[in-house]
Design a protein around this motif. Structure first.
Motif, mmCIF file in Angstrom:
data_model
loop_
_atom_site.group_PDB
_atom_site.id
_atom_site.type_symbol
_atom_site.label_atom_id
_atom_site.label_comp_id
_atom_site.label_asym_id
_atom_site.label_seq_id
_atom_site.Cartn_x
_atom_site.Cartn_y
_atom_site.Cartn_z
ATOM 1 N N ASP A 1 0.649 -0.866 0.073
ATOM 2 C CA ASP A 1 -0.430 0.123 0.077
ATOM 3 C C ASP A 1 0.796 1.019 0.403
ATOM 4 O O ASP A 1 0.518 2.299 -0.725
ATOM 5 C CB ASP A 1 -1.337 0.207 1.327
ATOM 6 C CG ASP A 1 -1.853 -1.644 1.208
ATOM 7 O OD1 ASP A 1 -2.716 -1.617 -0.483
ATOM 8 O OD2 ASP A 1 -2.133 -1.808 2.119
ATOM 9 N N ALA A 2 1.917 1.079 0.570
ATOM 10 C CA ALA A 2 2.984 2.468 0.668
ATOM 11 C C ALA A 2 3.955 2.314 -0.976
ATOM 12 O O ALA A 2 4.188 4.188 -0.723
ATOM 13 C CB ALA A 2 3.972 1.842 1.694
ATOM 14 N N VAL A 3 4.081 1.480 -1.338
ATOM 15 C CA VAL A 3 4.890 1.651 -2.244
ATOM 16 C C VAL A 3 3.793 2.429 -4.017
ATOM 17 O O VAL A 3 2.742 1.503 -3.990
ATOM 18 C CB VAL A 3 5.592 0.428 -3.083
ATOM 19 C CG1 VAL A 3 6.334 0.893 -4.653
ATOM 20 C CG2 VAL A 3 6.529 0.028 -1.817
ATOM 21 N N ASP A 4 4.329 3.314 -4.523
ATOM 22 C CA ASP A 4 3.968 3.907 -5.863
ATOM 23 C C ASP A 4 3.752 2.726 -6.592
ATOM 24 O O ASP A 4 4.229 1.199 -6.782
ATOM 25 C CB ASP A 4 4.301 4.708 -6.982
ATOM 26 C CG ASP A 4 4.261 6.250 -5.536
ATOM 27 O OD1 ASP A 4 2.986 6.223 -4.970
ATOM 28 O OD2 ASP A 4 4.984 7.163 -6.370
ATOM 29 N N ALA A 5 2.239 2.639 -7.688
ATOM 30 C CA ALA A 5 2.377 1.355 -8.863
ATOM 31 C C ALA A 5 3.197 1.469 -9.412
ATOM 32 O O ALA A 5 3.643 -0.167 -9.702
ATOM 33 C CB ALA A 5 1.139 1.520 -9.174
ATOM 34 N N GLU A 6 3.484 2.347 -10.223
ATOM 35 C CA GLU A 6 4.760 2.446 -10.988
ATOM 36 C C GLU A 6 6.079 1.818 -10.005
ATOM 37 O O GLU A 6 6.669 1.155 -11.468
ATOM 38 C CB GLU A 6 5.120 3.524 -11.293
ATOM 39 C CG GLU A 6 5.925 4.602 -10.953
ATOM 40 C CD GLU A 6 5.777 6.204 -10.909
ATOM 41 O OE1 GLU A 6 5.556 6.582 -12.256
ATOM 42 O OE2 GLU A 6 6.558 6.569 -10.576
ATOM 43 N N VAL A 7 5.957 1.815 -9.205
ATOM 44 C CA VAL A 7 7.625 1.528 -8.455
ATOM 45 C C VAL A 7 7.692 -0.340 -8.075
ATOM 46 O O VAL A 7 8.212 -1.366 -8.737
ATOM 47 C CB VAL A 7 8.190 2.168 -7.277
ATOM 48 C CG1 VAL A 7 8.955 1.199 -6.447
ATOM 49 C CG2 VAL A 7 8.022 2.922 -6.967
ATOM 50 N N ILE A 8 6.106 -0.639 -8.462
ATOM 51 C CA ILE A 8 5.730 -1.788 -8.218
ATOM 52 C C ILE A 8 6.174 -2.447 -9.523
ATOM 53 O O ILE A 8 6.980 -3.657 -9.598
ATOM 54 C CB ILE A 8 4.466 -2.372 -7.379
ATOM 55 C CG1 ILE A 8 4.656 -2.252 -5.532
ATOM 56 C CG2 ILE A 8 3.770 -3.682 -7.461
ATOM 57 C CD1 ILE A 8 2.678 -1.670 -5.250
ATOM 58 N N GLU A 9 5.653 -1.883 -10.799
ATOM 59 C CA GLU A 9 5.502 -2.324 -11.587
ATOM 60 C C GLU A 9 6.635 -2.455 -12.524
ATOM 61 O O GLU A 9 7.529 -3.953 -13.636
ATOM 62 C CB GLU A 9 4.987 -1.176 -13.100
ATOM 63 C CG GLU A 9 5.162 -1.485 -14.369
ATOM 64 C CD GLU A 9 4.240 -1.166 -15.496
ATOM 65 O OE1 GLU A 9 3.895 -0.899 -16.824
ATOM 66 O OE2 GLU A 9 3.206 -0.049 -14.246
ATOM 67 N N ALA A 10 8.262 -1.253 -11.941
ATOM 68 C CA ALA A 10 9.126 -1.498 -12.614
ATOM 69 C C ALA A 10 10.116 -3.059 -11.739
ATOM 70 O O ALA A 10 11.123 -3.556 -12.377
ATOM 71 C CB ALA A 10 10.291 -0.633 -12.146
ATOM 72 N N ILE A 11 8.917 -3.410 -11.033
ATOM 73 C CA ILE A 11 10.036 -3.875 -9.725
ATOM 74 C C ILE A 11 9.646 -5.196 -10.050
ATOM 75 O O ILE A 11 10.706 -6.547 -10.790
ATOM 76 C CB ILE A 11 9.271 -4.257 -7.834
ATOM 77 C CG1 ILE A 11 10.374 -3.406 -7.367
ATOM 78 C CG2 ILE A 11 9.638 -5.645 -7.178
ATOM 79 C CD1 ILE A 11 9.457 -3.269 -6.090
ATOM 80 N N GLU A 12 8.152 -5.527 -10.896
ATOM 81 C CA GLU A 12 8.063 -6.643 -10.856
ATOM 82 C C GLU A 12 8.527 -7.268 -12.939
ATOM 83 O O GLU A 12 8.656 -8.472 -12.728
ATOM 84 C CB GLU A 12 6.360 -6.786 -11.926
ATOM 85 C CG GLU A 12 5.849 -6.758 -10.242
ATOM 86 C CD GLU A 12 4.312 -6.297 -10.506
ATOM 87 O OE1 GLU A 12 3.420 -6.840 -9.617
ATOM 88 O OE2 GLU A 12 3.570 -5.618 -11.792
ATOM 89 N N HIS A 13 8.948 -5.734 -13.697
ATOM 90 C CA HIS A 13 9.600 -5.768 -14.524
ATOM 91 C C HIS A 13 11.175 -6.448 -14.404
ATOM 92 O O HIS A 13 11.260 -7.476 -15.628
ATOM 93 C CB HIS A 13 9.720 -4.774 -15.468
ATOM 94 C CG HIS A 13 10.926 -4.837 -16.526
ATOM 95 N ND1 HIS A 13 12.071 -4.135 -16.472
ATOM 96 C CD2 HIS A 13 10.191 -4.557 -17.721
ATOM 97 C CE1 HIS A 13 12.449 -4.310 -18.176
ATOM 98 N NE2 HIS A 13 11.061 -4.709 -19.105
ATOM 99 N N GLY A 14 11.901 -5.523 -13.914
ATOM 100 C CA GLY A 14 13.550 -6.724 -13.369
ATOM 101 C C GLY A 14 12.977 -7.929 -13.131
ATOM 102 O O GLY A 14 14.088 -8.756 -13.515
ATOM 103 N N ILE A 15 11.887 -8.158 -11.542
ATOM 104 C CA ILE A 15 12.374 -9.242 -11.404
ATOM 105 C C ILE A 15 11.953 -10.794 -12.715
ATOM 106 O O ILE A 15 12.530 -11.837 -12.313
ATOM 107 C CB ILE A 15 11.605 -9.408 -9.759
ATOM 108 C CG1 ILE A 15 11.992 -9.034 -9.466
ATOM 109 C CG2 ILE A 15 10.601 -10.994 -10.523
ATOM 110 C CD1 ILE A 15 10.667 -9.233 -7.328
ATOM 111 N N GLU A 16 11.286 -10.347 -13.403
ATOM 112 C CA GLU A 16 10.887 -11.091 -14.431
ATOM 113 C C GLU A 16 12.048 -11.356 -15.602
ATOM 114 O O GLU A 16 12.656 -12.563 -15.790
ATOM 115 C CB GLU A 16 9.931 -10.708 -15.487
ATOM 116 C CG GLU A 16 9.397 -11.698 -16.770
ATOM 117 C CD GLU A 16 7.992 -10.582 -17.867
ATOM 118 O OE1 GLU A 16 8.085 -11.367 -18.542
ATOM 119 O OE2 GLU A 16 7.998 -9.617 -17.343
ATOM 120 N N ASN A 17 12.572 -10.417 -15.773
ATOM 121 C CA ASN A 17 13.803 -10.710 -16.584
ATOM 122 C C ASN A 17 15.456 -11.353 -15.671
ATOM 123 O O ASN A 17 15.574 -11.919 -16.667
ATOM 124 C CB ASN A 17 14.500 -9.215 -16.730
ATOM 125 C CG ASN A 17 13.431 -8.556 -18.123
ATOM 126 O OD1 ASN A 17 12.699 -8.855 -18.650
ATOM 127 N ND2 ASN A 17 13.404 -6.712 -17.452
#
Length: 443
Positions: free
Chosen positions: A80-96
């Motif tokens: 809830d505390a982390v911005d959605a775009e940061v979560i999206e960037a984390i997900e993108h990085g982890i996927e790669n």
């Protein structure tokens, strides 16, 4: 503007050249003495010492023995505390990162018929417990969480725990918790520095002892790893950040300066050099730095100036491409950028670098956060003997041998000859007629 350190190899003595190769953590003797009482306190006091050090060193006054481990509620609140775009960037990085490390994963077992009826191979199994160190002192590093957690999960290590310094409020950086959960690690301890290494090595009332610890850290962490290497595998040597930005004359020096600041902004104990044989590139880089600094936050400017205007950073002007290659190989950097419109022309000349990022569209930022190869890398010339953190750091290998009855006589004959030559009678007996007699008997 602060005076950027500028070195011309043509004017350097042998001693001056060697001085450029030194890192800030080269002499750990002062840290070695300071970490001893910390290690001993953790060994004897366990959680009590960890809480005291968290309060004293990290300013985490609310930290208690009961809150040393991040709770499920803290993980939930982090999303809830982390911005959605940061979560999206984390997900993108982890996927790669996952795609890259899945490709890197060795086959569970292979066997090859060495001679007719005689087989040999390897079997890989995960290390049973590994501690993942995520620093925090000069910033928050969910990217390190990603880089350490994903290959460990891919390797199927059954017991994983992240160690990271607590914040003043007694919590954990929210993005670090987000990255941990997305990567598949739910155990996070609020513990950093030398005390974290000691906790992983000895175990405490809350913290489970680990067999290995990986991840970058301060000289305090590096010194503790060295002292405790008899109790816990310290992994590859990963200390303060370092980078070489190589630029040929196809590149504007302002671009080289932009990338030179990437690792320099980590802290005053970092190392960062621009290496070029082009005086134009060097001069353009120096001219561009003030404008780049004007667009950075104040403390990052201070950090990067302390590096680039000090003894562990700056600009190195060489006499030729060959001299540039030589300096890079002598330095064996953690991060290396080959800034060139034709980077593959230079790649074959580089043998000593942990990470090589090629071309003007592959800055260290992309390597650190998004591309997939691991950005936890050996420092302090570790690249001469180590590679990046990988799936292989989370598994161990067992050699497999299987000799069939038809293949045994020939193998035994040669083993017997060498055993006799080396003077090992039991070795010789084990492949003699004594064995043949037992093989003929029913077990």
């Amino acid at each position: 503007m602060s005076n950027v350190s500028f070195h011309e190899t043509a004017r350097l003595s042998s001693e001056d050249y060697q001085a450029l190769l030194k890192r800030s953590e080269a002499d750990l003797s002062v840290f070695a003495e300071k970490v001893k009482p910390i290690i001993e306190a953790v060994r004897t006091e366990g959680d009590v010492a960890l809480v005291r050090f968290g309060q004293d060193f990290d300013g985490a006054k609310p930290l208690t023995e009961a809150t040393l481990r991040a709770s499920e509620a803290e993980f939930d609140a982090a999303f809830d505390a982390v911005d959605a775009e940061v979560i999206e960037a984390i997900e993108h990085g982890i996927e790669n990162i996952k795609i890259f490390h899945e490709e890197q994963k060795p086959e569970p077992m292979w066997l090859k018929e060495i001679k007719p009826g005689a087989y040999a191979g390897d079997r890989y199994t995960p290390i049973k417990s590994v501690a993942l160190y995520v620093p925090r002192g000069k910033g928050s590093f969910p990217s390190v969480t990603m880089m350490t957690s994903v290959p460990a999960v891919v390797a199927q290590v059954p017991n994983l725990a992240i160690f990271t310094p607590p914040a003043p409020d007694g919590g954990v950086d929210a993005a670090t918790l987000v990255a941990a959960r997305i990567a598949g690690v739910e155990t996070v301890y609020k513990c950093g520095g030398a005390q974290a290494v000691a906790a992983a090595a000895f175990g405490t009332q809350t913290i489970r002892k680990a067999l290995k610890i990986v991840g970058p850290g301060s000289p305090w962490v590096v010194a503790a790893k060295q002292q405790l290497s008899g109790l816990i595998d310290p992994g590859l040597p990963a200390g303060p950040s370092e980078a070489i930005i190589f630029a040929d004359d196809s590149i504007h020096g302002g671009l080289a300066a932009l990338d030179l600041l990437i690792e320099a902004e980590h802290g005053p104990d970092s190392s960062a050099y621009l290496v070029t044989h082009s005086r134009r590139v060097a001069e353009e880089a120096i001219a561009a730095l003030p404008d780049h600094w004007a667009k950075m936050t104040k403390h990052r400017v201070e950090y990067s100036k302390s590096v680039l205007c000090g003894e562990n950073g700056g600009i190195i002007l060489t006499n030729s491409l060959e001299e540039s290659y030589q300096f890079i190989n002598d330095y064996a950097p953690e991060h290396l950028e080959l800034l060139s419109t034709e980077p593959f022309e230079h790649l074959g000349h580089i043998t000593e670098a942990a990470e090589i990022l090629m071309g003007p569209h592959t800055p260290v930022s992309i390597g650190n956060f998004a591309l997939g190869p691991n950005a936890v890398l050996p420092t302090s010339k570790g690249a001469a003997t180590y590679g990046p953190l990988s799936v292989h750091d989370f598994v161990k290998c067992s050699s497999i041998g299987y000799v069939t009855a038809p293949a045994y006589p020939t193998m035994a004959k040669h083993a017997r000859v060498l055993a006799r030559y080396e003077g090992f009678s039991s070795h010789e007996n084990a492949v003699s007629e004594m064995r043949d007699q037992y093989l003929m008997k029913k077990g």
